[in-house]
Design an enzyme around this catalytic site. Structure first.
Site, PDB file in Angstrom:
ATOM      1  N   LYS A   1     -34.576  52.774 -12.768  1.00 41.91           N
ATOM      2  CA  LYS A   1     -35.189  53.522 -11.668  1.00 41.91           C
ATOM      3  C   LYS A   1     -34.312  53.518 -10.425  1.00 41.91           C
ATOM      4  CE  LYS A   1     -38.082  49.698  -9.921  1.00 41.91           C
ATOM      5  NZ  LYS A   1     -37.472  49.601  -8.591  1.00 41.91           N
ATOM      6  N   ASP A   2     -33.304  52.636 -10.367  1.00 45.07           N
ATOM      7  CA  ASP A   2     -32.399  52.572  -9.225  1.00 45.07           C
ATOM      8  C   ASP A   2     -31.107  53.353  -9.439  1.00 45.07           C
ATOM      9  OD1 ASP A   2     -34.132  50.939  -7.810  1.00 45.07           O
ATOM     10  OD2 ASP A   2     -33.241  49.091  -8.566  1.00 45.07           O
TER      11      ASP A   2
ATOM     12  N   ARG B   1     -42.918  57.861  -3.593  1.00 43.54           N
ATOM     13  CA  ARG B   1     -43.708  58.241  -4.774  1.00 43.54           C
ATOM     14  C   ARG B   1     -45.058  57.541  -4.759  1.00 43.54           C
ATOM     15  NH1 ARG B   1     -44.744  55.300  -9.088  1.00 43.54           N
ATOM     16  NH2 ARG B   1     -43.179  53.758  -8.484  1.00 43.54           N
ATOM     17  N   ARG B   2     -45.050  56.219  -4.580  1.00 45.36           N
ATOM     18  CA  ARG B   2     -46.309  55.478  -4.526  1.00 45.36           C
ATOM     19  C   ARG B   2     -47.122  55.877  -3.303  1.00 45.36           C
ATOM     20  NH1 ARG B   2     -42.811  50.235  -5.671  1.00 45.36           N
ATOM     21  NH2 ARG B   2     -42.807  50.205  -7.946  1.00 45.36           N
TER      22      ARG B   2
ATOM     23  N   ARG C   1     -39.849  46.631   2.611  1.00 45.89           N
ATOM     24  CA  ARG C   1     -38.503  46.505   2.070  1.00 45.89           C
ATOM     25  C   ARG C   1     -38.207  45.056   1.732  1.00 45.89           C
ATOM     26  NH1 ARG C   1     -34.264  49.539   2.895  1.00 45.89           N
ATOM     27  NH2 ARG C   1     -33.532  48.271   1.162  1.00 45.89           N
TER      28      ARG C   1
ATOM     29  N   ARG D   1     -40.773  40.458  -0.586  1.00 42.23           N
ATOM     30  CA  ARG D   1     -42.004  41.249  -0.500  1.00 42.23           C
ATOM     31  C   ARG D   1     -43.234  40.374  -0.745  1.00 42.23           C
ATOM     32  NH1 ARG D   1     -40.220  47.043  -3.336  1.00 42.23           N
ATOM     33  NH2 ARG D   1     -38.104  47.022  -2.506  1.00 42.23           N
TER      34      ARG D   1
ATOM     35  N   CYS E   1     -34.930  59.185  -3.345  1.00 42.58           N
ATOM     36  CA  CYS E   1     -35.921  58.448  -2.569  1.00 42.58           C
ATOM     37  C   CYS E   1     -36.600  59.328  -1.522  1.00 42.58           C
ATOM     38  CB  CYS E   1     -35.258  57.255  -1.869  1.00 42.58           C
ATOM     39  SG  CYS E   1     -34.830  55.931  -2.994  1.00 42.58           S
TER      40      CYS E   1
END
Length: 323
Positions: free
Chosen positions: A99-100, A147-148, A165, A171, A258
């Site tokens: 995903k990155d 997205r979220r 971040r 986190r 992003c």
């Protein structure tokens, strides 16, 4: 830290050989190191004569923690330094969370393989609440992803969604310090680090459609390193690779980054590939959705067709507004 659940019994194919030494470029976060160690253990099991070593690196994406990723250059910030190590020969491969990985790689690079996927869904993590639906109006949810964020705004407009971040441990620390009432993370990272107990609930794709490639690991190398590509093939998972290629085709066709709230998630069911996707405005005021099904071998074609479905619904207007 040794990665769990790694089979050490798989024999190397008699027709495949590996270099005497393979250097893995990796970010130095705990999760990135787990992923690199996981690949290292699998390669060592396949090729006992090969010496596999890690090259830890700090990327630009790891250094910039005070601004949302969408505002500082996107996910490519997590791979540039690793690719530089491939180009100058200090590393042979780089291990990434798919995903990155930017949707378009430079011509000099290739994805040598995509390994079997961990759970691809998002996880709800909170010390106070069992689910998003349990959270009172105004409580704060942290996420690093547009997205979220767009999906949260659309389905839970009474919540306060703010930027989050930092690496996974950072986190979780911010949550534990009370800066957030809940945070949304990729379930795969939590499970890989043995933190599955932090997951209060897993968000179904109908609530939070995953990012293209979420939960899958990809191994990048130089396109001209046919020796490396060949020795990576036993690590490739056919179904995961097809799903990720379909998902990335959607994002690539819609200039996914992003800066665009976009999700794509494919599954192989009864021998067929089922793909879902969406594109949205960040505030969730407009979300376009589509799904497609077809043959696994047509994965990228299915992805492109789904992107065209979204364009036909008006995705260009959303992309133009975000551009």
């Amino acid at each position: 830290m040794s990665p769990p659940n790694v089979s050490l019994s798989a024999p190397a194919s008699s027709s495949i050989s590996a270099p005497e030494r393979i250097v893995i470029a990796t970010r130095e976060s705990r999760l990135a190191l787990w992923q690199a160690e996981h690949v290292k253990a699998r390669l060592e099991a396949l090729y006992p004569a090969c010496r596999v070593v890690l090259l830890g690196m700090t990327t630009r994406g790891d250094q910039i923690l005070d601004r949302p990723l969408a505002k500082v250059g996107g996910k490519g910030l997590f791979v540039k330094e690793l690719e530089t190590a491939l180009l100058d020969g200090t590393a042979d491969i780089a291990v990434h969370s798919m995903k990155d990985v930017p949707m378009t790689l430079g011509d000099e690079f290739t994805l040598g393989c995509i390994s079997a996927r961990e759970i691809p869904l998002d996880a709800f993590v909170s010390n106070r609440y069992e689910s998003l639906a349990d959270m009172p109006p105004g409580t704060v949810v942290g996420t690093s992803s547009l997205r979220r964020e767009s999906q949260l705004h659309a389905q839970y407009p009474f919540l306060a969604v703010t930027s989050l971040r930092g690496n996974l441990d950072t986190r979780l620390r911010k949550l534990d310090e009370g800066q957030y009432d809940a945070i949304i993370l990729a379930a795969a990272g939590l499970k890989r680090l043995g933190l599955g107990e932090r997951i209060r609930s897993t968000l179904p794709a109908e609530i939070s459609l995953p990012s293209a490639g979420q939960g899958a690991l990809g191994i990048e190398c130089l396109a001209n390193r046919s020796d490396i590509v060949e020795c990576l093939q036993p690590l490739n998972d056919v179904d995961t690779s097809a799903c990720v290629r379909a998902e990335r085709a959607v994002a690539r066709a819609l200039a996914g980054s992003c800066e665009v709230p976009l999700g794509a998630y494919a599954e192989v069911r009864a021998g067929a590939l089922w793909l879902r996707g969406f594109v949205a405005l960040p505030d969730g005021s407009r979300i376009l959705r589509s799904e497609r099904e077809g043959a696994v071998e047509d994965a990228e074609k299915i992805g492109r067709e789904l992107a065209e479905d979204l364009r036909a619904q008006g995705a260009e207007e959303i992309l133009a507004e975000l551009g």
